[in-house]
Motif scaffolding. Sequence first.
Motif, PDB file in Angstrom:
ATOM      1  N   PRO A  97       0.836  -1.212   0.000  1.00 44.19           N
ATOM      2  CA  PRO A  97       0.000   0.000   0.000  1.00 44.19           C
ATOM      3  C   PRO A  97       0.865   1.254   0.000  1.00 44.19           C
ATOM      4  O   PRO A  97       2.000   1.239   0.489  1.00 44.19           O
ATOM      5  N   PHE A  98       0.339   2.320  -0.545  1.00 48.37           N
ATOM      6  CA  PHE A  98       1.053   3.591  -0.574  1.00 48.37           C
ATOM      7  C   PHE A  98       0.120   4.696  -0.098  1.00 48.37           C
ATOM      8  O   PHE A  98      -1.016   4.807  -0.569  1.00 48.37           O
ATOM      9  N   TYR A  99       0.602   5.492   0.849  1.00 44.74           N
ATOM     10  CA  TYR A  99      -0.193   6.589   1.392  1.00 44.74           C
ATOM     11  C   TYR A  99       0.594   7.895   1.210  1.00 44.74           C
ATOM     12  O   TYR A  99       1.705   8.020   1.734  1.00 44.74           O
ATOM     13  N   PRO A 100       0.035   8.831   0.460  1.00 43.94           N
ATOM     14  CA  PRO A 100       0.757  10.088   0.206  1.00 43.94           C
ATOM     15  C   PRO A 100       1.013  10.864   1.487  1.00 43.94           C
ATOM     16  O   PRO A 100       0.205  10.839   2.421  1.00 43.94           O
ATOM     17  N   LYS A 101       2.146  11.544   1.520  1.00 42.32           N
ATOM     18  CA  LYS A 101       2.540  12.313   2.694  1.00 42.32           C
ATOM     19  C   LYS A 101       3.265  13.574   2.243  1.00 42.32           C
ATOM     20  O   LYS A 101       3.853  13.613   1.157  1.00 42.32           O
ATOM     21  N   SER A 102       3.277  14.549   3.091  1.00 42.36           N
ATOM     22  CA  SER A 102       4.044  15.762   2.809  1.00 42.36           C
ATOM     23  C   SER A 102       5.521  15.460   2.998  1.00 42.36           C
ATOM     24  O   SER A 102       5.890  14.512   3.712  1.00 42.36           O
ATOM     25  N   PRO A 103       6.404  16.231   2.365  1.00 40.25           N
ATOM     26  CA  PRO A 103       7.846  16.019   2.578  1.00 40.25           C
ATOM     27  C   PRO A 103       8.224  16.101   4.055  1.00 40.25           C
ATOM     28  O   PRO A 103       9.108  15.364   4.514  1.00 40.25           O
ATOM     29  N   GLN A 104       7.542  16.984   4.812  1.00 39.64           N
ATOM     30  CA  GLN A 104       7.843  17.109   6.230  1.00 39.64           C
ATOM     31  C   GLN A 104       7.498  15.827   6.988  1.00 39.64           C
ATOM     32  O   GLN A 104       8.253  15.380   7.861  1.00 39.64           O
ATOM     33  N   SER A 105       6.355  15.220   6.652  1.00 38.56           N
ATOM     34  CA  SER A 105       5.958  13.972   7.316  1.00 38.56           C
ATOM     35  C   SER A 105       6.915  12.837   6.969  1.00 38.56           C
ATOM     36  O   SER A 105       7.289  12.032   7.826  1.00 38.56           O
ATOM     37  N   LYS A 106       7.329  12.777   5.700  1.00 40.49           N
ATOM     38  CA  LYS A 106       8.279  11.737   5.286  1.00 40.49           C
ATOM     39  C   LYS A 106       9.588  11.863   6.054  1.00 40.49           C
ATOM     40  O   LYS A 106      10.139  10.865   6.542  1.00 40.49           O
ATOM     41  N   ASP A 107      10.088  13.095   6.157  1.00 40.83           N
ATOM     42  CA  ASP A 107      11.346  13.314   6.876  1.00 40.83           C
ATOM     43  C   ASP A 107      11.195  12.971   8.354  1.00 40.83           C
ATOM     44  O   ASP A 107      12.098  12.381   8.963  1.00 40.83           O
ATOM     45  N   LEU A 108      10.049  13.318   8.946  1.00 42.40           N
ATOM     46  CA  LEU A 108       9.819  13.030  10.361  1.00 42.40           C
ATOM     47  C   LEU A 108       9.824  11.529  10.619  1.00 42.40           C
ATOM     48  O   LEU A 108      10.448  11.049  11.570  1.00 42.40           O
ATOM     49  N   ILE A 109       9.133  10.763   9.765  1.00 35.79           N
ATOM     50  CA  ILE A 109       9.080   9.305   9.944  1.00 35.79           C
ATOM     51  C   ILE A 109      10.470   8.703   9.777  1.00 35.79           C
ATOM     52  O   ILE A 109      10.904   7.856  10.572  1.00 35.79           O
ATOM     53  N   LYS A 110      11.182   9.131   8.737  1.00 36.33           N
ATOM     54  CA  LYS A 110      12.526   8.597   8.485  1.00 36.33           C
ATOM     55  C   LYS A 110      13.455   8.885   9.652  1.00 36.33           C
ATOM     56  O   LYS A 110      14.177   7.987  10.125  1.00 36.33           O
ATOM     57  N   GLU A 111      13.450  10.107  10.150  1.00 35.41           N
ATOM     58  CA  GLU A 111      14.324  10.464  11.262  1.00 35.41           C
ATOM     59  C   GLU A 111      13.939   9.722  12.535  1.00 35.41           C
ATOM     60  O   GLU A 111      14.808   9.347  13.335  1.00 35.41           O
ATOM     61  N   ALA A 112      12.637   9.497  12.726  1.00 39.20           N
ATOM     62  CA  ALA A 112      12.188   8.750  13.904  1.00 39.20           C
ATOM     63  C   ALA A 112      12.708   7.317  13.864  1.00 39.20           C
ATOM     64  O   ALA A 112      13.151   6.769  14.887  1.00 39.20           O
ATOM     65  N   ILE A 113      12.671   6.697  12.695  1.00 34.66           N
ATOM     66  CA  ILE A 113      13.173   5.325  12.547  1.00 34.66           C
ATOM     67  C   ILE A 113      14.681   5.278  12.785  1.00 34.66           C
ATOM     68  O   ILE A 113      15.192   4.393  13.477  1.00 34.66           O
ATOM     69  N   LEU A 114      15.403   6.235  12.201  1.00 32.85           N
ATOM     70  CA  LEU A 114      16.859   6.264  12.360  1.00 32.85           C
ATOM     71  C   LEU A 114      17.271   6.561  13.800  1.00 32.85           C
ATOM     72  O   LEU A 114      18.392   6.239  14.211  1.00 32.85           O
ATOM     73  N   ASP A 115      16.369   7.148  14.569  1.00 29.02           N
ATOM     74  CA  ASP A 115      16.652   7.467  15.971  1.00 29.02           C
ATOM     75  C   ASP A 115      16.260   6.339  16.922  1.00 29.02           C
ATOM     76  O   ASP A 115      16.537   6.401  18.109  1.00 29.02           O
ATOM     77  N   ASN A 116      15.608   5.301  16.366  1.00 29.87           N
ATOM     78  CA  ASN A 116      15.123   4.193  17.194  1.00 29.87           C
ATOM     79  C   ASN A 116      16.180   3.096  17.278  1.00 29.87           C
ATOM     80  O   ASN A 116      16.696   2.632  16.255  1.00 29.87           O
ATOM     81  N   ASP A 117      16.506   2.652  18.488  1.00 27.40           N
ATOM     82  CA  ASP A 117      17.577   1.672  18.685  1.00 27.40           C
ATOM     83  C   ASP A 117      17.304   0.347  17.985  1.00 27.40           C
ATOM     84  O   ASP A 117      18.241  -0.349  17.580  1.00 27.40           O
ATOM     85  N   PHE A 118      16.038  -0.023  17.840  1.00 28.37           N
ATOM     86  CA  PHE A 118      15.704  -1.325  17.270  1.00 28.37           C
ATOM     87  C   PHE A 118      15.519  -1.285  15.749  1.00 28.37           C
ATOM     88  O   PHE A 118      15.496  -2.332  15.107  1.00 28.37           O
ATOM     89  N   MET A 119      15.402  -0.099  15.173  1.00 28.45           N
ATOM     90  CA  MET A 119      15.120  -0.002  13.736  1.00 28.45           C
ATOM     91  C   MET A 119      16.145   0.815  12.961  1.00 28.45           C
ATOM     92  O   MET A 119      16.092   0.861  11.731  1.00 28.45           O
ATOM     93  N   LYS A 120      17.081   1.432  13.648  1.00 22.11           N
ATOM     94  CA  LYS A 120      18.004   2.341  12.973  1.00 22.11           C
ATOM     95  C   LYS A 120      18.965   1.640  12.020  1.00 22.11           C
ATOM     96  O   LYS A 120      19.556   2.296  11.155  1.00 22.11           O
ATOM     97  N   ASN A 121      19.137   0.321  12.162  1.00 23.23           N
ATOM     98  CA  ASN A 121      20.066  -0.396  11.297  1.00 23.23           C
ATOM     99  C   ASN A 121      19.406  -0.961  10.037  1.00 23.23           C
ATOM    100  O   ASN A 121      20.045  -1.689   9.280  1.00 23.23           O
ATOM    101  N   LEU A 122      18.142  -0.644   9.824  1.00 28.37           N
ATOM    102  CA  LEU A 122      17.492  -1.058   8.590  1.00 28.37           C
ATOM    103  C   LEU A 122      18.136  -0.352   7.404  1.00 28.37           C
ATOM    104  O   LEU A 122      18.685   0.740   7.537  1.00 28.37           O
ATOM    105  N   GLU A 123      18.070  -0.975   6.238  1.00 24.17           N
ATOM    106  CA  GLU A 123      18.600  -0.334   5.042  1.00 24.17           C
ATOM    107  C   GLU A 123      17.710   0.840   4.638  1.00 24.17           C
ATOM    108  O   GLU A 123      16.507   0.847   4.908  1.00 24.17           O
ATOM    109  N   LEU A 124      18.315   1.796   3.971  1.00 22.41           N
ATOM    110  CA  LEU A 124      17.566   2.983   3.571  1.00 22.41           C
ATOM    111  C   LEU A 124      16.407   2.630   2.638  1.00 22.41           C
ATOM    112  O   LEU A 124      15.349   3.264   2.680  1.00 22.41           O
ATOM    113  N   SER A 125      16.612   1.607   1.793  1.00 19.17           N
ATOM    114  CA  SER A 125      15.530   1.188   0.893  1.00 19.17           C
ATOM    115  C   SER A 125      14.355   0.626   1.692  1.00 19.17           C
ATOM    116  O   SER A 125      13.188   0.855   1.344  1.00 19.17           O
TER     117      SER A 125
END
Length: 260
Positions: A97-125
């Motif tokens: 599924p794909f849900y449209p988001k604003s660039p700000q929301s995309k950046d917020l989600i990405k940064e939140a994942i990269l800041d999470n100890d259990f998910m930060k090592n996921l590949e960027l893809s």
Amino acid sequence: MGTLRDLQYALQEKIEELRQRDALIDELELELDQKDELIQKLQNELDKYRSVIRPATQQAQKQSASTLQGEPRTKRQAISAEPTAFDIQDLSHVTLPFYPKSPQSKDLIKEAILDNDFMKNLELSQIQEIVDCMYPVEYGKDSCIIKEGDVGSLVYVMEDGKVEVTKEGVKLCTMGPGKVFGELAILYNCTRTATVKTLVNVKLWAIDRQCFQTIMMRTGLIKHTEYMEFLKSVPTFQSLPEEILSKLADVLEEVIVFSL
């Protein structure tokens, strides 16, 4: 004098040509040495597997015989109880599924994942696919988003609002925008380890377990297929059965991840 000068120029050109050829030969020899080292490393791993395949097979036969004789078989523990009998052809046809988001929301989600100890090592893809698949969720004030002990199937990223996290009735912390929560239930197939309640109206992004695991499995299978194709291109391994090549592909992936 002109003839002597011409001969000197010609000699210099020949010397320079020989130097270039020597440099090219050195580069090719270095590349060949690196390939030989890789082949030797893979050969060593193959020897390891050959040394354990027969004992492992014998042990499996003993376990099978024990089961037939009525002895209880120890259940293998797994991170996820979801079915994993997929191949790359199956997963390549899955439409996420794909849900449209604003660039700000995309950046917020990405940064939140990269800041999470259990998910930060996921590949960027993988992170990008997770971002695309997350859908919006809203809760009012004093709502219970996650209850301790429940079976969890969603992971959240908070975009707006504030929540309180408690365990056994004891307050652990409060969380605001840009934080991930609920990830343990998806990553480790466990029950919710804490309760999360809203202190104000909140806006969240969520992804369910099935979608998350599809992303993880598809990436893993694509990598595994790439490693298999590489091994099949090495003459030393071309005669090996698929089962052994698959095991070597697993080892190769571990070696590459470790080296990074």
